[in-house]
Design a protein around this motif. Sequence first.
Motif, short mmCIF file in Angstrom:
data_model
loop_
_atom_site.label_atom_id
_atom_site.label_comp_id
_atom_site.label_asym_id
_atom_site.label_seq_id
_atom_site.Cartn_x
_atom_site.Cartn_y
_atom_site.Cartn_z
N ASP A 1 3.67 -2.07 -18.54
CA ASP A 1 3.53 -3.37 -17.91
C ASP A 1 4.03 -3.37 -16.47
N SER A 2 4.97 -2.51 -16.14
CA SER A 2 5.56 -2.51 -14.80
C SER A 2 4.67 -1.85 -13.75
N PHE A 3 3.67 -1.09 -14.19
CA PHE A 3 2.81 -0.35 -13.28
C PHE A 3 1.35 -0.51 -13.69
N ASP A 4 0.48 -0.60 -12.69
CA ASP A 4 -0.96 -0.45 -12.94
C ASP A 4 -1.25 1.03 -12.76
N ILE A 5 -1.61 1.68 -13.85
CA ILE A 5 -1.72 3.15 -13.88
C ILE A 5 -3.17 3.58 -13.95
N THR A 6 -3.51 4.55 -13.11
CA THR A 6 -4.81 5.23 -13.19
C THR A 6 -4.53 6.65 -13.61
N MET A 7 -5.05 7.04 -14.77
CA MET A 7 -4.71 8.33 -15.37
C MET A 7 -5.41 9.53 -14.70
N ASN A 8 -6.70 9.40 -14.36
CA ASN A 8 -7.45 10.49 -13.73
C ASN A 8 -7.36 11.79 -14.52
N LEU A 9 -7.81 11.75 -15.77
CA LEU A 9 -7.82 12.94 -16.62
C LEU A 9 -9.09 13.74 -16.39
N GLN A 28 -2.34 11.44 -11.71
CA GLN A 28 -1.98 10.04 -11.96
C GLN A 28 -1.51 9.31 -10.71
N THR A 29 -1.98 8.06 -10.57
CA THR A 29 -1.46 7.15 -9.57
C THR A 29 -1.01 5.88 -10.29
N ALA A 30 -0.06 5.18 -9.70
CA ALA A 30 0.45 3.95 -10.31
C ALA A 30 0.96 3.01 -9.24
N LYS A 31 0.67 1.73 -9.39
CA LYS A 31 1.17 0.71 -8.46
C LYS A 31 2.26 -0.09 -9.16
N HIS A 32 3.42 -0.22 -8.51
CA HIS A 32 4.58 -0.93 -9.06
C HIS A 32 4.34 -2.44 -8.95
N VAL A 33 3.97 -3.08 -10.07
CA VAL A 33 3.54 -4.49 -10.04
C VAL A 33 4.52 -5.46 -10.71
N LYS A 34 5.44 -4.95 -11.55
CA LYS A 34 6.45 -5.80 -12.20
C LYS A 34 7.77 -5.06 -12.21
N ASP A 35 8.85 -5.78 -12.46
CA ASP A 35 10.17 -5.18 -12.46
C ASP A 35 10.21 -3.96 -13.40
N PHE A 36 10.96 -2.94 -12.96
CA PHE A 36 11.09 -1.71 -13.74
C PHE A 36 12.51 -1.20 -13.59
N ALA A 37 13.21 -1.04 -14.69
CA ALA A 37 14.57 -0.49 -14.71
C ALA A 37 15.49 -1.20 -13.72
N PRO A 49 2.64 14.24 -9.07
CA PRO A 49 2.03 15.55 -8.86
C PRO A 49 1.04 15.86 -9.98
N PRO A 50 0.10 16.77 -9.74
CA PRO A 50 -0.84 17.14 -10.80
C PRO A 50 -0.06 17.70 -11.99
N GLN A 51 -0.54 17.35 -13.18
CA GLN A 51 0.12 17.80 -14.40
C GLN A 51 -0.90 18.42 -15.34
N VAL A 52 -0.45 19.41 -16.10
CA VAL A 52 -1.26 20.07 -17.12
C VAL A 52 -0.73 19.61 -18.47
N PHE A 53 -1.63 19.18 -19.34
CA PHE A 53 -1.26 18.71 -20.67
C PHE A 53 -1.87 19.61 -21.73
N HIS A 54 -1.26 19.59 -22.90
CA HIS A 54 -1.89 20.25 -24.05
C HIS A 54 -1.67 19.41 -25.30
N LEU A 55 -2.66 19.46 -26.16
CA LEU A 55 -2.60 18.84 -27.49
C LEU A 55 -2.87 19.94 -28.50
N ASP A 56 -2.00 20.04 -29.51
CA ASP A 56 -2.22 20.96 -30.62
C ASP A 56 -2.58 20.13 -31.84
#
Length: 130
Positions: A1-9, A28-37, A49-56
Amino acid sequence: DSFDITMNLFGFNVDPMQSNRVWFFQRQTAKHVKDFAGVEASGKELVLPPQVFHLDFNEDGKVKEFGFYTADRRQGNTGGLGGAFGYFYGVGRNLGFPEAMPYKPSFRFRMLQKVGGLIRRIQNRKKKEQ
């Protein structure tokens, strides 16, 4: 809820050596739109930064393991931090332990990079002179 997130997978691939594992990337990019921490919404755009994911997957096709790794800590504006650490750093919240600190190459690594660059320049000059 605190960020508008674009995943870009992108780049989904089955591992050729472990057929129950799928690899993919995220920019991933994200805009800080509500209070966070405890930090008020700033509208700041975070670029992780670019991230590499894996699912097993298990034999029933259900996910049994999920993992991710930062691929290039030099990119983005979250100090080279991905995942939750990137969000905390991005809004200025220091978590105070080494794994949540921005990437900073060691003195030894920086010196090796400089020596390598110097050697390349010398080699290039020699090639030009020939």
